[in-house]
Enzyme design. Structure first.
Site, PDB file in Angstrom:
ATOM      1  N   LEU A  49      18.446  20.503  43.344  1.00  0.00           N
ATOM      2  CA  LEU A  49      17.737  19.239  43.135  1.00  0.00           C
ATOM      3  C   LEU A  49      18.316  18.420  41.994  1.00  0.00           C
ATOM      4  O   LEU A  49      18.267  17.187  42.033  1.00  0.00           O
ATOM      5  CB  LEU A  49      16.242  19.497  42.903  1.00  0.00           C
TER       6      LEU A  49
ATOM      7  N   ALA B 164      20.932  16.652  43.880  1.00  0.00           N
ATOM      8  CA  ALA B 164      20.375  15.796  44.940  1.00  0.00           C
ATOM      9  C   ALA B 164      19.616  14.602  44.370  1.00  0.00           C
ATOM     10  O   ALA B 164      19.732  13.482  44.883  1.00  0.00           O
ATOM     11  CB  ALA B 164      19.453  16.615  45.843  1.00  0.00           C
ATOM     12  N   GLU B 165      18.854  14.822  43.321  1.00  0.00           N
ATOM     13  CA  GLU B 165      18.026  13.766  42.748  1.00  0.00           C
ATOM     14  C   GLU B 165      18.753  12.957  41.680  1.00  0.00           C
ATOM     15  O   GLU B 165      18.503  11.776  41.527  1.00  0.00           O
ATOM     16  CB  GLU B 165      16.751  14.363  42.136  1.00  0.00           C
ATOM     17  N   GLY B 166      19.631  13.612  40.934  1.00  0.00           N
ATOM     18  CA  GLY B 166      20.235  12.954  39.783  1.00  0.00           C
ATOM     19  C   GLY B 166      19.203  12.836  38.673  1.00  0.00           C
ATOM     20  O   GLY B 166      18.012  13.050  38.898  1.00  0.00           O
TER      21      GLY B 166
ATOM     22  N   ARG C 142      21.109  14.087  52.153  1.00  0.00           N
ATOM     23  CA  ARG C 142      20.353  15.167  51.509  1.00  0.00           C
ATOM     24  C   ARG C 142      19.936  16.216  52.530  1.00  0.00           C
ATOM     25  O   ARG C 142      20.061  17.415  52.281  1.00  0.00           O
ATOM     26  CB  ARG C 142      19.123  14.592  50.811  1.00  0.00           C
TER      27      ARG C 142
END
Length: 166
Positions: A29, A32-34, A155
């Site tokens: 994550l 994926a999220e940054g 994602r």
């Protein structure tokens, strides 16, 4: 001093088992999220901060440090892990399969997961078809319309690859 000790303990907890599904999910994550330490509006139009946190209490603070965000992310992944295990009681998953599901639930919420075809397929122990369901969750609501998100498409492909990892 308490914050420093808590940060060290959280970091140690995250490194205890590199193969624990919650740790794998948290690391996944992060990519994926940054990370953004200030509030921003995500593609779906939600106020967001840190590693994709949208809860009101966190967002209202307006700022989050990377250490605090990592700790929060790990704790959220552990919480989701517990809920997923309860929901899928009796179903054996690899750490990678569980990590992919944790990432998915982090994004769509536990209620959406529990009522999904993916969850039903996992409960039926049909992991191959359950993994394919990820590709269906690629839409966001923009200006009142459902539109396919390139970011979610990418994602979900990465979550599927994680799910299939040996």
């Amino acid at each position: 001093m308490k914050k420093v000790i808590f940060a060290i303990l959280a970091t140690l907890a995250m490194s205890v088992s590199a193969t624990d599904s919650a740790t794998i999910a948290a690391n996944f994550l992060k990519t994926a999220e940054g990370f953004k330490n200030n509030v921003y509006t995500c593609a779906a139009g939600k106020k967001t901060i840190g590693y994709g946190f949208t809860d009101k209490a966190t967002v209202e603070k307006g700022y989050i440090s990377k250490v605090a965000a990592e700790r929060k992310l790990f704790l959220e992944c552990k919480g989701i892990q517990k809920k997923v295990r309860k929901e899928l009681k009796g179903i054996t998953l690899t750490d990678y399969q569980e990590a992919a599901i944790i990432s998915f639930v982090f994004n769509v919420g536990m209620h959406n997961f529990k009522t999904s075809t993916m969850c039903k397929l996992l409960k039926a122990n049909n992991k191959a078809l359950a993994c394919r369901e990820l590709a269906k969750w690629v839409y966001i609501t923009s200006n009142g319309k459902k539109v396919k998100s390139k970011g979610l498409t990418n994602r979900r492909a990465k979550e599927a690859a994680l799910f299939l990892k040996v």
